[in-house]
Write a protein that holds these residues in place. Structure first.
Motif, PDB file in Angstrom:
ATOM      1  N   ILE A 141       0.858  -1.180   0.000  1.00  0.00           N
ATOM      2  CA  ILE A 141       0.000   0.000   0.000  1.00  0.00           C
ATOM      3  C   ILE A 141       0.897   1.232   0.000  1.00  0.00           C
ATOM      4  CG2 ILE A 141      -1.738   1.295   1.286  1.00  0.00           C
ATOM      5  CD1 ILE A 141      -2.719  -1.345   2.448  1.00  0.00           C
ATOM      6  N   MET A 142       0.741   2.062  -1.001  1.00  0.00           N
ATOM      7  CA  MET A 142       1.554   3.270  -1.113  1.00  0.00           C
ATOM      8  C   MET A 142       1.102   4.311  -0.086  1.00  0.00           C
ATOM      9  SD  MET A 142       3.522   2.325  -3.542  1.00  0.00           S
ATOM     10  CE  MET A 142       4.422   3.867  -3.693  1.00  0.00           C
ATOM     11  N   PRO A 143       2.017   5.157   0.366  1.00  0.00           N
ATOM     12  CA  PRO A 143       1.602   6.243   1.268  1.00  0.00           C
ATOM     13  C   PRO A 143       0.666   7.202   0.549  1.00  0.00           C
ATOM     14  CG  PRO A 143       3.882   6.541   0.574  1.00  0.00           C
ATOM     15  CD  PRO A 143       3.457   5.188   0.103  1.00  0.00           C
TER      16      PRO A 143
ATOM     17  N   LYS B 167       5.578 -19.091  -8.413  1.00  0.00           N
ATOM     18  CA  LYS B 167       4.868 -19.045  -7.141  1.00  0.00           C
ATOM     19  C   LYS B 167       3.436 -18.614  -7.399  1.00  0.00           C
ATOM     20  CE  LYS B 167       5.211 -17.083  -2.497  1.00  0.00           C
ATOM     21  NZ  LYS B 167       5.998 -16.181  -1.619  1.00  0.00           N
ATOM     22  N   ILE B 168       2.503 -19.450  -7.018  1.00  0.00           N
ATOM     23  CA  ILE B 168       1.093 -19.123  -7.222  1.00  0.00           C
ATOM     24  C   ILE B 168       0.681 -18.058  -6.209  1.00  0.00           C
ATOM     25  CG2 ILE B 168      -1.267 -20.008  -7.208  1.00  0.00           C
ATOM     26  CD1 ILE B 168      -0.124 -22.736  -7.936  1.00  0.00           C
ATOM     27  N   LEU B 169       0.300 -16.915  -6.709  1.00  0.00           N
ATOM     28  CA  LEU B 169      -0.067 -15.809  -5.830  1.00  0.00           C
ATOM     29  C   LEU B 169      -1.554 -15.874  -5.523  1.00  0.00           C
ATOM     30  CD1 LEU B 169       1.934 -12.835  -7.392  1.00  0.00           C
ATOM     31  CD2 LEU B 169       2.504 -14.180  -5.381  1.00  0.00           C
ATOM     32  N   GLN B 170      -1.869 -15.931  -4.230  1.00  0.00           N
ATOM     33  CA  GLN B 170      -3.284 -15.916  -3.835  1.00  0.00           C
ATOM     34  C   GLN B 170      -3.878 -14.532  -4.061  1.00  0.00           C
ATOM     35  OE1 GLN B 170      -3.884 -17.251   0.154  1.00  0.00           O
ATOM     36  NE2 GLN B 170      -6.090 -17.015   0.109  1.00  0.00           N
ATOM     37  N   PHE B 171      -3.019 -13.516  -3.909  1.00  0.00           N
ATOM     38  CA  PHE B 171      -3.453 -12.139  -4.131  1.00  0.00           C
ATOM     39  C   PHE B 171      -2.497 -11.504  -5.130  1.00  0.00           C
ATOM     40  CE2 PHE B 171      -4.842 -13.317   0.075  1.00  0.00           C
ATOM     41  CZ  PHE B 171      -6.124 -12.803   0.156  1.00  0.00           C
ATOM     42  N   LYS B 172      -3.036 -10.819  -6.118  1.00  0.00           N
ATOM     43  CA  LYS B 172      -2.221 -10.085  -7.075  1.00  0.00           C
ATOM     44  C   LYS B 172      -2.368  -8.597  -6.815  1.00  0.00           C
ATOM     45  CE  LYS B 172      -2.492 -13.515 -10.786  1.00  0.00           C
ATOM     46  NZ  LYS B 172      -2.853 -13.764 -12.193  1.00  0.00           N
ATOM     47  N   PHE B 173      -1.250  -7.883  -6.925  1.00  0.00           N
ATOM     48  CA  PHE B 173      -1.305  -6.441  -6.734  1.00  0.00           C
ATOM     49  C   PHE B 173      -2.094  -5.813  -7.884  1.00  0.00           C
ATOM     50  CE2 PHE B 173       2.945  -7.322  -4.655  1.00  0.00           C
ATOM     51  CZ  PHE B 173       2.399  -7.357  -3.384  1.00  0.00           C
ATOM     52  N   SER B 174      -2.917  -4.870  -7.534  1.00  0.00           N
ATOM     53  CA  SER B 174      -3.755  -4.233  -8.555  1.00  0.00           C
ATOM     54  C   SER B 174      -2.908  -3.304  -9.421  1.00  0.00           C
ATOM     55  CB  SER B 174      -4.877  -3.434  -7.885  1.00  0.00           C
ATOM     56  OG  SER B 174      -4.352  -2.344  -7.160  1.00  0.00           O
ATOM     57  N   SER B 175      -3.407  -3.061 -10.612  1.00  0.00           N
ATOM     58  CA  SER B 175      -2.704  -2.137 -11.522  1.00  0.00           C
ATOM     59  C   SER B 175      -2.652  -0.743 -10.933  1.00  0.00           C
ATOM     60  CB  SER B 175      -3.410  -2.114 -12.879  1.00  0.00           C
ATOM     61  OG  SER B 175      -4.776  -1.715 -12.718  1.00  0.00           O
ATOM     62  N   GLN B 176      -3.590  -0.423 -10.032  1.00  0.00           N
ATOM     63  CA  GLN B 176      -3.603   0.902  -9.409  1.00  0.00           C
ATOM     64  C   GLN B 176      -2.368   1.112  -8.532  1.00  0.00           C
ATOM     65  OE1 GLN B 176      -7.115   1.673  -7.127  1.00  0.00           O
ATOM     66  NE2 GLN B 176      -6.420   3.679  -6.416  1.00  0.00           N
ATOM     67  N   THR B 177      -1.906   0.022  -7.883  1.00  0.00           N
ATOM     68  CA  THR B 177      -0.703   0.128  -7.052  1.00  0.00           C
ATOM     69  C   THR B 177       0.503   0.480  -7.915  1.00  0.00           C
ATOM     70  OG1 THR B 177      -1.589  -1.528  -5.531  1.00  0.00           O
ATOM     71  CG2 THR B 177       0.778  -1.082  -5.419  1.00  0.00           C
ATOM     72  N   TYR B 178       0.667  -0.226  -9.051  1.00  0.00           N
ATOM     73  CA  TYR B 178       1.779   0.076  -9.953  1.00  0.00           C
ATOM     74  C   TYR B 178       1.654   1.480 -10.520  1.00  0.00           C
ATOM     75  CZ  TYR B 178       2.946  -4.914  -9.873  1.00  0.00           C
ATOM     76  OH  TYR B 178       3.311  -6.181  -9.483  1.00  0.00           O
ATOM     77  N   GLN B 179       0.437   1.881 -10.859  1.00  0.00           N
ATOM     78  CA  GLN B 179       0.228   3.212 -11.431  1.00  0.00           C
ATOM     79  C   GLN B 179       0.603   4.299 -10.433  1.00  0.00           C
ATOM     80  OE1 GLN B 179      -3.818   3.909 -12.638  1.00  0.00           O
ATOM     81  NE2 GLN B 179      -3.460   6.046 -13.202  1.00  0.00           N
ATOM     82  N   GLU B 180       0.174   4.124  -9.180  1.00  0.00           N
ATOM     83  CA  GLU B 180       0.473   5.129  -8.169  1.00  0.00           C
ATOM     84  C   GLU B 180       1.969   5.196  -7.895  1.00  0.00           C
ATOM     85  OE1 GLU B 180      -1.541   6.686  -4.002  1.00  0.00           O
ATOM     86  OE2 GLU B 180      -1.694   4.567  -4.542  1.00  0.00           O
ATOM     87  N   TYR B 181       2.624   4.021  -7.887  1.00  0.00           N
ATOM     88  CA  TYR B 181       4.073   4.018  -7.690  1.00  0.00           C
ATOM     89  C   TYR B 181       4.768   4.780  -8.823  1.00  0.00           C
ATOM     90  CZ  TYR B 181       8.886   2.392  -7.848  1.00  0.00           C
ATOM     91  OH  TYR B 181      10.256   2.354  -7.929  1.00  0.00           O
ATOM     92  N   ASN B 182       4.375   4.511 -10.057  1.00  0.00           N
ATOM     93  CA  ASN B 182       4.997   5.183 -11.205  1.00  0.00           C
ATOM     94  C   ASN B 182       4.792   6.691 -11.154  1.00  0.00           C
ATOM     95  OD1 ASN B 182       6.006   2.818 -12.330  1.00  0.00           O
ATOM     96  ND2 ASN B 182       4.130   2.408 -13.488  1.00  0.00           N
ATOM     97  N   GLN B 183       3.609   7.122 -10.729  1.00  0.00           N
ATOM     98  CA  GLN B 183       3.355   8.568 -10.603  1.00  0.00           C
ATOM     99  C   GLN B 183       4.283   9.195  -9.568  1.00  0.00           C
ATOM    100  OE1 GLN B 183      -0.844   8.452  -9.689  1.00  0.00           O
ATOM    101  NE2 GLN B 183      -1.446   8.844 -11.821  1.00  0.00           N
ATOM    102  N   TYR B 184       4.456   8.509  -8.442  1.00  0.00           N
ATOM    103  CA  TYR B 184       5.353   9.030  -7.407  1.00  0.00           C
ATOM    104  C   TYR B 184       6.804   9.070  -7.898  1.00  0.00           C
ATOM    105  CZ  TYR B 184       1.747   8.792  -3.731  1.00  0.00           C
ATOM    106  OH  TYR B 184       0.633   8.997  -2.961  1.00  0.00           O
ATOM    107  N   ILE B 185       7.228   8.035  -8.640  1.00  0.00           N
ATOM    108  CA  ILE B 185       8.599   7.981  -9.141  1.00  0.00           C
ATOM    109  C   ILE B 185       8.859   9.133 -10.118  1.00  0.00           C
ATOM    110  CG2 ILE B 185      10.108   6.695 -10.712  1.00  0.00           C
ATOM    111  CD1 ILE B 185      10.302   5.788  -7.871  1.00  0.00           C
ATOM    112  N   ILE B 186       7.892   9.391 -10.990  1.00  0.00           N
ATOM    113  CA  ILE B 186       8.039  10.505 -11.940  1.00  0.00           C
ATOM    114  C   ILE B 186       8.200  11.820 -11.183  1.00  0.00           C
ATOM    115  CG2 ILE B 186       6.821  11.859 -13.682  1.00  0.00           C
ATOM    116  CD1 ILE B 186       5.585   9.220 -14.682  1.00  0.00           C
TER     117      ILE B 186
END
Length: 745
Positions: A575-577, A620-639
């Motif tokens: 979870i991103m800040p 590794k079979i993931l029971q939970f996959k990170f949502s695309s929103q998490t990656y999107q928010e991370y990329n916005q912060y990195i930019i």
């Protein structure tokens, strides 16, 4: 036979007193000192206090002798002798407590039906122990319940007294033998709640029988779902889940009514009074003959009790056969447990003390508790702790006599025990849920917040209403220091939950560990809600306090744990800040905060890359996959970070809805020259101090502090200079993210 023995005893009223006079816990030892023949000869030289003690001693002896001689019904009206001796027992019992041998006489007369109920009630209410209560006295008095001589109200009052003083009884074996006798009284509607309470204290695994379970279920079908019946059924189900197949409520706030009525205050008063007495009277109070501090109930019960009778029995046992003491058939006395090697040698035949509070301050017993699979031990400890917390809480009980320092010590003891066991107590959780809405945020602050960090895993619906809501109200209206203390406590709570998950990841079948039945998805949800809660209060706090560095440090410290949840704790959650935390940290005037943020974003990247690789490789079979929103928010912060620290393009390229993007027209109005190149690792407010110091070393002859000189080779030198200043977070962020952006472009 019991009645015959009682009649014989009543015919020789002096006999018991004469026998007890040889014992050190007799009526003579009950007063301040023991009168000798020499003391009698110099009575005239005694202090007024000594003479008063002697007078009270004589009065009590006369009263006990009188009550022991009673054979027929006696009326209170116009009976001055009875009134006098009754008043004596009441006065001494409530002020100083009664000696052990007084209970046999007074219980027998109160339950024999020879006196009116008003007298019996007053006698029972005056039965406050000065030290211990002999088990034989209790067993003898229980036998009176068979003959029906006393009324139902007196029987109920006796059971309430027995529950209240349960931990003062010197032994319990004979009482355990009467389990079936007590169970038979469940049919009495008035006595049923108190009988269930007493059975709850007495129950062992061998007491759980199919016929008793059927009796409880029949009774529940008849009278409905009663909390005291649920308590006993829950305990039975804990011992024998295969026998109790019905579904019971997972957790009850209160199982039993308060039984302590008239005795609680008197017991505390007696203990406070005797606490200040001379060492002669100190050994009488529930323990060995060494004087020690006697404060309230919880403090007294932190000492392992060993009555004089028990000590004498142990000495005789050692004299007869020392090996027998360590045999499997004979339990090893816990008061003799001194070393870890003793614990290992006797671990299979140790028995916990009747006063479970004494376990909290004994590291050896805590080791044993950690190894024990006996759920009844935990139930006894939780029950005692829950009752004591509720009674001693200085802001939950309207009692001006409550000692805050003493309560602090108790909370500190519980916290140290939880740290030792690496596990929170459910009774402590319930106490926090009840008391936090009434807490002022000041009383016992450090101890309460420490206990918050050990709250066991539970559903968020309960945590939100009982923990988060009252904590948020205090958080927003309290000082900056309190806000930081709460954030530190919640960070430790998160770490404890995550450590619990890691330790017990492969032990799903362990019933003791998973008593809360917390599933994997519930764990993810509960942890997620805690992180979102901290993000919300952090955003509001930064606005209220105007972004202080001190507060920002604790917030980012929390997110140092959050950013590594996937790799370090094997929990598929990232979870991103929130923007209200990220941007104040990015634009902070302090290099420590900026360095923290850089390290956090580096760890977010490492965790996200690992998750993406696992997802793509399908190793590794993931029971939970990170949502695309998490990656999107991370990329916005990195930019935003790259634009702020490297390319000076944050105002043009920041795409976050709450980001720093501004139109060129607006930027021109700031009158900043070359605004498109004026915000990077050199011009950043948190880094300008380093830039000045670097220029002083790199260009000592230039006194204009021209930051434009830091380019080319000097730019690389400047980076090395920053890394040498301890900005490791900045270093790993630039090496992991800036270079990748440069190569891509």
């Amino acid at each position: 036979s019991e009645n015959m023995q009682r009649r014989q005893s009543s015919k020789t009223p002096k006999q018991s007193l004469q026998v007890h006079h040889k014992n050190q816990t007799d009526l003579s030892a009950w007063r301040k000192g023991v009168r000798t023949d020499h003391e009698k000869s110099v009575q005239n030289h005694q202090s007024p206090n000594d003479r008063k003690n002697d007078s009270m001693q004589d009065s009590l002896e006369q009263a006990l002798s009188y009550f022991e001689k009673i054979q027929d019904r006696v009326s209170l009206k116009k009976n001055n002798v009875l009134q006098k001796h009754l008043a004596t027992v009441e006065s001494i019992g409530l002020q100083r407590g009664l000696p052990p041998e007084g209970f046999d006489i007074l219980l027998n007369v109160a339950l024999s039906g020879r006196l009116a109920d008003t007298v019996n009630t007053r006698l029972l209410k005056s039965l406050v122990p000065a030290s211990v209560i002999p088990e034989t006295s209790v067993v003898s008095s229980v036998s009176w319940l068979c003959v029906g001589k006393c009324s139902g109200n007196i029987q109920v009052l006796f059971l309430r007294w027995l529950i209240t003083v349960f931990d003062f009884i010197d032994h319990k074996e004979q009482l355990h033998a009467l389990y079936g006798f007590f169970f038979s009284f469940l049919q009495d509607e008035k006595m049923c709640p108190y009988v269930c309470h007493l059975l709850y204290l007495l129950t062992r695994k061998e007491n759980v029988k199919p016929f008793r379970i059927r009796r409880l279920l029949d009774l529940q079908a008849k009278v409905g779902m009663q909390s005291h019946l649920q308590a006993l059924l829950s305990l039975y189900k804990l011992f024998c889940p295969e026998l109790v197949t019905i579904t019971l409520p997972g957790k009850m706030k209160t199982y039993f009514k308060n039984s302590e009525g008239p005795w609680k205050a008197a017991i505390n008063a007696v203990r406070r009074r005797n606490q200040n007495n001379s060492p002669v009277s100190q050994p009488l109070f529930l323990g060995t003959a060494q004087p020690r501090s006697r404060k309230r109930k919880w403090n007294t019960q932190l000492i392992i009790p060993a009555s004089s009778a028990n000590r004498k029995k142990l000495e005789e046992s050692r004299e007869k056969n020392r090996v027998h003491l360590y045999s499997i058939s004979e339990p090893f006395p816990v008061e003799q447990l001194q070393t870890f090697s003793q614990l290992l040698q006797n671990i299979h035949h140790l028995e916990f003390p009747s006063q479970m509070g004494s376990v909290l301050t004994n590291p050896l017993l805590l080791h044993y508790l950690n190894c024990s699979k006996d759920e009844s031990v935990y139930l006894r400890l939780y029950y005692w702790m829950g009752q004591t917390l509720q009674e001693e809480c200085t802001w939950c009980v309207a009692d001006n006599n409550r000692d805050e320092e003493e309560f602090k010590d108790f909370l500190e003891t519980i916290y140290k025990t939880e740290c030792f066991l690496q596990e929170g107590f459910s009774s402590c959780e319930e106490f926090l849920y009840k008391s936090l809405p009434l807490w002022d945020g000041f009383c016992c602050r450090s101890q309460i917040l420490k206990l918050v960090s050990w709250i066991p895993l539970s559903s968020f619906s309960e945590a939100k209403s009982h923990l988060y809501d009252p904590l948020a109200q205090l958080f927003f209206t309290s000082s900056l220091y309190f806000k930081c203390s709460v954030l530190e406590s919640l960070k430790e709570l998160l770490q404890n939950w995550l450590n619990w998950h890691v330790i017990h990841l492969d032990s799903e079948s362990d019933s003791q560990v998973h008593s809360l039945n917390t599933t994997f998805s519930e764990l993810v949800n509960v942890v997620s809600e805690l992180i979102h809660f901290v993000g919300w209060i952090s955003t509001v706090a930064l606005r209220l306090e105007n972004n202080p560095t001190f507060l920002l440090y604790f917030i980012l410290d929390f997110y140092e744990t959050v950013c590594d949840v996937y790799l370090r704790y094997d929990l598929p959650l990232l979870i991103m800040p929130p923007p209200g935390v990220f941007y104040p940290a990015l634009l902070s005037m302090d290099s420590v905060s900026l360095n923290q943020l850089c390290y956090i974003m580096y760890r977010y990247r490492t965790n996200l890359v690992a998750a993406k690789e696992n997802e793509l490789s399908k190793k590794k079979i993931l029971q939970f996959k990170f949502s695309s929103q998490t990656y999107q928010e991370y990329n916005q912060y990195i930019i935003a970070m790259v634009g702020c620290l490297w390319t000076s393009s944050v105002f043009q390229k920041d795409s976050h809805p709450q980001g720093l993007r501004m139109d060129d027209e607006l930027l021109k109005k700031t009158t900043v020259q070359e605004f498109k190149t004026s915000l990077n690792i050199v011009y950043h407010p948190a880094m300008m101090g380093y830039a000045v110091l670097f220029l002083q070393q790199a260009c000592p002859h230039d006194t204009t502090f021209n930051f434009n000189l830091i380019k080319g080779k000097k730019w690389n030198w400047y980076l090395e200079y920053l890394y040498a200043q301890g900005l490791k977070g900045l270093k790993v962020f630039i090496e992991s993210s800036i270079n990748r952006v440069s190569q891509a472009s």
